[in-house]
Design a protein around this motif. Structure first.
Motif, PDB file in Angstrom:
ATOM      1  N   HIS A 103      48.961  54.497  40.305  1.00  0.00           N
ATOM      2  CA  HIS A 103      49.764  53.453  39.656  1.00  0.00           C
ATOM      3  C   HIS A 103      49.485  52.066  40.230  1.00  0.00           C
ATOM      4  O   HIS A 103      49.792  51.053  39.596  1.00  0.00           O
ATOM      5  CB  HIS A 103      51.259  53.769  39.818  1.00  0.00           C
ATOM      6  N   ASN A 104      48.878  52.023  41.417  1.00  0.00           N
ATOM      7  CA  ASN A 104      48.554  50.744  42.055  1.00  0.00           C
ATOM      8  C   ASN A 104      47.061  50.417  42.004  1.00  0.00           C
ATOM      9  O   ASN A 104      46.655  49.367  42.491  1.00  0.00           O
ATOM     10  CB  ASN A 104      48.996  50.763  43.530  1.00  0.00           C
ATOM     11  N   ARG A 105      46.282  51.311  41.439  1.00  0.00           N
ATOM     12  CA  ARG A 105      44.827  51.102  41.416  1.00  0.00           C
ATOM     13  C   ARG A 105      44.444  50.040  40.394  1.00  0.00           C
ATOM     14  O   ARG A 105      45.153  49.786  39.422  1.00  0.00           O
ATOM     15  CB  ARG A 105      44.114  52.413  41.098  1.00  0.00           C
ATOM     16  N   SER A 106      43.285  49.445  40.607  1.00  0.00           N
ATOM     17  CA  SER A 106      42.804  48.385  39.716  1.00  0.00           C
ATOM     18  C   SER A 106      42.370  48.956  38.371  1.00  0.00           C
ATOM     19  O   SER A 106      42.085  50.156  38.250  1.00  0.00           O
ATOM     20  CB  SER A 106      41.628  47.657  40.359  1.00  0.00           C
ATOM     21  N   ASP A 107      42.332  48.104  37.379  1.00  0.00           N
ATOM     22  CA  ASP A 107      41.887  48.524  36.046  1.00  0.00           C
ATOM     23  C   ASP A 107      40.456  49.062  36.100  1.00  0.00           C
ATOM     24  O   ASP A 107      40.115  50.020  35.402  1.00  0.00           O
ATOM     25  CB  ASP A 107      41.957  47.345  35.062  1.00  0.00           C
ATOM     26  N   THR A 108      39.644  48.452  36.936  1.00  0.00           N
ATOM     27  CA  THR A 108      38.238  48.860  37.031  1.00  0.00           C
ATOM     28  C   THR A 108      38.122  50.278  37.574  1.00  0.00           C
ATOM     29  O   THR A 108      37.364  51.104  37.046  1.00  0.00           O
ATOM     30  CB  THR A 108      37.457  47.895  37.938  1.00  0.00           C
ATOM     31  N   GLU A 109      38.875  50.580  38.617  1.00  0.00           N
ATOM     32  CA  GLU A 109      38.829  51.926  39.208  1.00  0.00           C
ATOM     33  C   GLU A 109      39.320  52.970  38.212  1.00  0.00           C
ATOM     34  O   GLU A 109      38.712  54.043  38.065  1.00  0.00           O
ATOM     35  CB  GLU A 109      39.695  51.968  40.469  1.00  0.00           C
TER      36      GLU A 109
END
Length: 220
Positions: A103-109
């Motif tokens: 839920h905290n990861r970047s859009d890219t990841e």
């Protein structure tokens, strides 16, 4: 490779957020389907993916009927957000298995993961990520960890209090009996058959006093 619908997406993630917020203040319907979407102002075909998404995270059962997670999670106020987070973790289990803080990861990841686990093209992957991020706004993913941390902290506090208490008792014993001394308490239980003859009791206590005196003198 997983099918495209393993990551439900909507072309209008903003409308999804609006819809979920609206459901929090409405009565619980018997079923959520296309007809229901239309009746509450979401008649566009772009809103139809809301249904499979809600099924994925456990808000609806296979027939579209609201579940307990819907009533106690989505509509449960602040306390329900932890339940909803658990539903999201379960629905997106493969994501959270790799990223425990998805839920905290970047859009890219997230896009990299979604694309490698589906047949979605780049545009749809982007929408799937945005859809996922919108859903995560309604969950509290830190509440469980926070509660565990407080519980552990409380346990440590109790242990410290117990250690201090034990230490205090040990120090008191040393202070009253000399450093390094050992205190031994012996309890002796004797019984006498019931009798109305007072002389029996007198003889009993006299004998007991004699033996106790002998123990005391021997230890002096």
């Amino acid at each position: 490779m997983a099918a495209d619908n393993s990551f439900p997406y909507t072309p209008t993630p903003g409308k999804l957020e609006e819809f979920l917020e609206k459901l929090q203040g409405m009565g619980v319907p018997t079923r959520i389907d296309k007809q229901y979407l239309s009746s509450v102002g979401f008649a566009s075909s772009n809103s139809r993916p809301f249904i499979p998404l809600m099924k994925k995270i456990g808000l609806l059962d296979r027939s579209g009927k609201p579940t307990e997670l819907y009533t106690k999670g989505l509509r449960g106020g602040e306390s329900g957000r932890a339940l909803l987070a658990a539903g999201i973790r379960s629905g997106y289990g493969n994501v959270f298995q790799i990223y425990s803080d998805a839920h905290n990861r970047s859009d890219t990841e997230l896009a990299t993961f979604f694309k490698s686990h589906s047949d979605l093209d780049d545009k749809k992957v982007g929408l799937a990520v945005k859809t996922f991020k919108v859903v995560c706004k309604f969950g509290n993913f830190n509440s469980v960890a926070g509660a565990a941390g407080k519980e552990d902290e409380g346990d440590e506090g109790d242990a410290d209090e117990q250690d201090e208490s034990t230490k205090g008792r040990h120090q008191r014993q040393q202070g009253s009996n000399g450093a390094g001394s050992v205190v031994i308490n012996v309890n002796i239980a004797l019984s006498v058959d019931a009798t109305s003859d007072a002389a029996v009791y007198d003889a009993f206590f006299a004998a007991m006093a004699k033996h106790l005196k002998g123990l005391t003198d021997g230890g002096a």
